[in-house]
Scaffold this active site. Structure first.
Site, PDB file in Angstrom:
ATOM      1  N   GLY A  35      27.480 -27.036  -6.795  1.00 11.42           N
ATOM      2  CA  GLY A  35      27.832 -28.444  -6.765  1.00 11.42           C
ATOM      3  C   GLY A  35      28.882 -28.656  -7.912  1.00 11.42           C
ATOM      4  O   GLY A  35      30.100 -29.335  -8.009  1.00 11.42           O
ATOM      5  N   ASN A  36      28.648 -27.763  -8.941  1.00  9.33           N
ATOM      6  CA  ASN A  36      29.557 -27.726 -10.349  1.00  9.33           C
ATOM      7  C   ASN A  36      30.952 -27.488  -9.990  1.00  9.33           C
ATOM      8  O   ASN A  36      31.981 -27.625 -11.045  1.00  9.33           O
ATOM      9  CB  ASN A  36      29.042 -27.130 -11.358  1.00  9.33           C
ATOM     10  CG  ASN A  36      29.016 -25.605 -11.433  1.00  9.33           C
ATOM     11  OD1 ASN A  36      28.736 -25.316 -10.548  1.00  9.33           O
ATOM     12  ND2 ASN A  36      29.368 -24.972 -12.630  1.00  9.33           N
ATOM     13  N   LYS A  63      13.572 -33.298   1.190  1.00  8.29           N
ATOM     14  CA  LYS A  63      14.945 -33.253   0.390  1.00  8.29           C
ATOM     15  C   LYS A  63      15.163 -34.768   0.076  1.00  8.29           C
ATOM     16  O   LYS A  63      15.821 -35.707   0.959  1.00  8.29           O
ATOM     17  CB  LYS A  63      15.942 -32.667   1.297  1.00  8.29           C
ATOM     18  CG  LYS A  63      17.283 -32.782   1.011  1.00  8.29           C
ATOM     19  CD  LYS A  63      17.549 -31.498  -0.336  1.00  8.29           C
ATOM     20  CE  LYS A  63      19.119 -31.955  -0.773  1.00  8.29           C
ATOM     21  NZ  LYS A  63      19.128 -31.054  -2.059  1.00  8.29           N
ATOM     22  N   LYS A 102      22.744 -25.577   1.524  1.00  6.83           N
ATOM     23  CA  LYS A 102      23.771 -24.747   1.689  1.00  6.83           C
ATOM     24  C   LYS A 102      23.706 -23.420   1.247  1.00  6.83           C
ATOM     25  O   LYS A 102      24.325 -22.594   1.727  1.00  6.83           O
ATOM     26  CB  LYS A 102      24.863 -25.473   0.617  1.00  6.83           C
ATOM     27  CG  LYS A 102      24.611 -25.358  -0.706  1.00  6.83           C
ATOM     28  CD  LYS A 102      25.685 -24.203  -1.293  1.00  6.83           C
ATOM     29  CE  LYS A 102      25.724 -24.077  -2.685  1.00  6.83           C
ATOM     30  NZ  LYS A 102      24.619 -24.485  -3.489  1.00  6.83           N
ATOM     31  N   LYS A 137      18.458 -20.251  -3.619  1.00  5.59           N
ATOM     32  CA  LYS A 137      19.552 -19.174  -3.723  1.00  5.59           C
ATOM     33  C   LYS A 137      18.676 -17.772  -3.553  1.00  5.59           C
ATOM     34  O   LYS A 137      19.478 -17.047  -3.005  1.00  5.59           O
ATOM     35  CB  LYS A 137      20.140 -19.393  -5.029  1.00  5.59           C
ATOM     36  CG  LYS A 137      20.817 -20.614  -5.242  1.00  5.59           C
ATOM     37  CD  LYS A 137      21.574 -20.913  -6.794  1.00  5.59           C
ATOM     38  CE  LYS A 137      21.835 -22.135  -7.131  1.00  5.59           C
ATOM     39  NZ  LYS A 137      22.606 -23.076  -5.806  1.00  5.59           N
TER      40      LYS A 137
HETATM   41  P1  ADP Z   1      23.910 -25.599  -7.458  1.00  6.29           P
HETATM   42  O1  ADP Z   1      24.798 -26.827  -6.916  1.00  6.29           O
HETATM   43  O2  ADP Z   1      25.000 -24.622  -7.690  1.00  6.29           O
HETATM   44  O3  ADP Z   1      23.196 -25.119  -6.098  1.00  6.29           O
HETATM   45  P2  ADP Z   1      21.447 -26.278  -8.536  1.00  6.29           P
HETATM   46  O4  ADP Z   1      21.469 -27.251  -9.809  1.00  6.29           O
HETATM   47  O5  ADP Z   1      20.798 -26.382  -7.197  1.00  6.29           O
HETATM   48  O6  ADP Z   1      22.992 -25.712  -8.527  1.00  6.29           O
HETATM   49  O7  ADP Z   1      20.904 -24.513  -9.131  1.00  6.29           O
HETATM   50  C1  ADP Z   1      21.234 -24.232 -10.319  1.00  6.29           C
HETATM   51  C2  ADP Z   1      20.304 -24.591 -11.457  1.00  6.29           C
HETATM   52  O8  ADP Z   1      19.100 -23.746 -11.413  1.00  6.29           O
HETATM   53  C3  ADP Z   1      20.819 -24.118 -12.746  1.00  6.29           C
HETATM   54  O9  ADP Z   1      21.704 -24.835 -13.627  1.00  6.29           O
HETATM   55  C4  ADP Z   1      19.674 -23.809 -13.646  1.00  6.29           C
HETATM   56  O10 ADP Z   1      19.326 -24.995 -14.443  1.00  6.29           O
HETATM   57  C5  ADP Z   1      18.479 -23.880 -12.555  1.00  6.29           C
HETATM   58  N1  ADP Z   1      17.458 -22.678 -12.396  1.00  6.29           N
HETATM   59  C6  ADP Z   1      16.070 -22.820 -12.187  1.00  6.29           C
HETATM   60  N2  ADP Z   1      15.446 -21.784 -12.343  1.00  6.29           N
HETATM   61  C7  ADP Z   1      16.359 -20.855 -12.901  1.00  6.29           C
HETATM   62  C8  ADP Z   1      16.193 -19.425 -13.143  1.00  6.29           C
HETATM   63  N3  ADP Z   1      15.158 -18.742 -12.917  1.00  6.29           N
HETATM   64  N4  ADP Z   1      17.207 -18.794 -13.586  1.00  6.29           N
HETATM   65  C9  ADP Z   1      18.375 -19.620 -13.790  1.00  6.29           C
HETATM   66  N5  ADP Z   1      18.625 -20.717 -13.417  1.00  6.29           N
HETATM   67  C10 ADP Z   1      17.780 -21.404 -12.830  1.00  6.29           C
HETATM   68 MG    MG Z   2      21.553 -26.223  -5.119  1.00  5.49          MG
END
Ligand code: ADP
Ligand code: MG
Length: 316
Positions: A14-15, A132, A217, A279
């Site tokens: 998203g970022n 969701k 995604k 992820k």
């Molecule tokens: P995106 O839009 O890239 O999918 P998300 O917010 O869904 O972003 O996922 C990324 C976030 O996951 C990071 O900003 C972090 O705060 C969070 N996060 C949760 N658990 C972990 C972890 N174990 N290691 C790193 N980041 C983590």
């Molecule tokens: Mg995400």
């Protein structure tokens, strides 16, 4: 510089396009997209063949808000149309930003956007149990009313209020995967599976039919990476590395992790469902489906992550 003919599926978080605390005007989205491509262009220069995927959470949120504000004035749009619209609009934004950048760097590579439909099972367990969150926050009374009037499923989202929830079924097949592979194999950069793609099922007549759901995604990206025979899945988000005990005093960042080790960490609960969980799940499924390597890192470190100097890598 060593030239590569490796294929990478790059999933933009998203970022890459919207930043927390920055108004998500289209001008800002273009600006962020251009900045995010800074780490991608060197990969093209190195000869990587690329498929770019992206999220669409804030954009679909805005689409739903517009529907809300124009209720009884303009026709309602089902979720599948909102996803397809954002695949088109965001694809256009990424495509044009990349084309302009490549032209300035004298790189002659085509960039195309493909609106992806992704097949899901109409009996996927998430359809009976949607989780969701999408769209705006409502009071409990509003949520109750919309559930009744509109047939929505609603749930409380932390302390912030009530929201609509929709299913997030597992993606089974990207309908255009072989066309995407043909394009990528001849050097075209393809933007696909935006927002996870439009979920569709196959009905009793064998026709595709949309479902009111969204596909994660990261999962869709891992599927497309396997289907296109990509060497590498690159998941770009807003952290440089994946961590154990994330956010705790004893947080430790991961460098290179083998499949079994990562599965054990996942089972220990280090990766929450709404953020890092999908992820890691996507990373594991890509390797299990024959992929060689996954790297998870930040947009800023995209190039270093691919070349091995940054990020968390998952290998066999
Ligand atoms: P995106 O839009 O890239 O999918 P998300 O917010 O869904 O972003 O996922 C990324 C976030 O996951 C990071 O900003 C972090 O705060 C969070 N996060 C949760 N658990 C972990 C972890 N174990 N290691 C790193 N980041 C983590
Ligand atoms: Mg995400």
């Amino acid at each position: 510089m060593t030239r590569s003919t490796r294929t990478a599926v790059v999933a933009l978080g998203g970022n890459a396009i919207t930043r927390k605390g920055v108004p998500d005007t289209i001008a800002n989205q273009f600006k962020h997209t251009r900045q995010s491509l800074a780490g991608i262009v060197p990969l093209v220069k190195d000869g990587y063949r690329l498929v770019i995927t992206h999220g669409n959470g804030p954009q679909v949120g805005n689409a739903l808000l517009r529907i809300e504000l124009s209720r009884d004035k303009a026709p309602l749009l089902p979720l599948g149309i909102c996803v397809a619209d954002t695949e088109g609009g965001m694809g256009y934004m990424i495509e044009q930003s990349l084309q302009n950048r490549l032209r300035r760097e004298n790189i002659d590579t085509d960039v195309v956007t493909i609106i992806s439909q992704v097949i899901v099972d109409k009996n996927d367990p998430s359809i009976a149990n949607p989780t969701k969150f999408i769209g705006q926050f409502y009071t409990r009374d509003e949520a109750r009313r919309f559930a009744k009037e509109r047939g929505w499923s609603v749930k409380k989202d932390g302390d912030r209020g009530w929201r609509r929830v929709v299913p997030s079924p597992k993606p089974l097949k990207t309908i255009n995967a072989s066309a995407i592979k043909s394009l990528v194999d001849t050097g075209t950069i393809v933007i696909a599976s935006g927002g996870g793609g439009v979920p569709v099922y196959i009905d009793d007549n064998g026709d595709y039919e949309g479902v009111d759901a969204v596909i994660d995604k990261d999962r869709a990206s891992a599927l497309l990476a396997a289907e296109t025979g990509a060497d590498l899945l690159v998941i770009l988000t807003d952290v440089d590395k994946v961590a154990l005990n994330f956010g705790e005093l004893n947080q430790t960042c991961l460098d290179t992790v083998k499949l079994d080790e990562m599965k054990a960490y996942a089972a220990e609960g280090h990766f929450p469902a709404g953020s890092m969980g999908p992820k890691i799940e996507a990373a594991i499924s890509f390797i299990e489906n024959g992929g060689r390597e996954v790297v998870i890192s930040s947009i800023e470190k995209a190039y270093e992550a691919v070349t091995g100097d940054a990020g968390t890598r998952l290998t066999r």
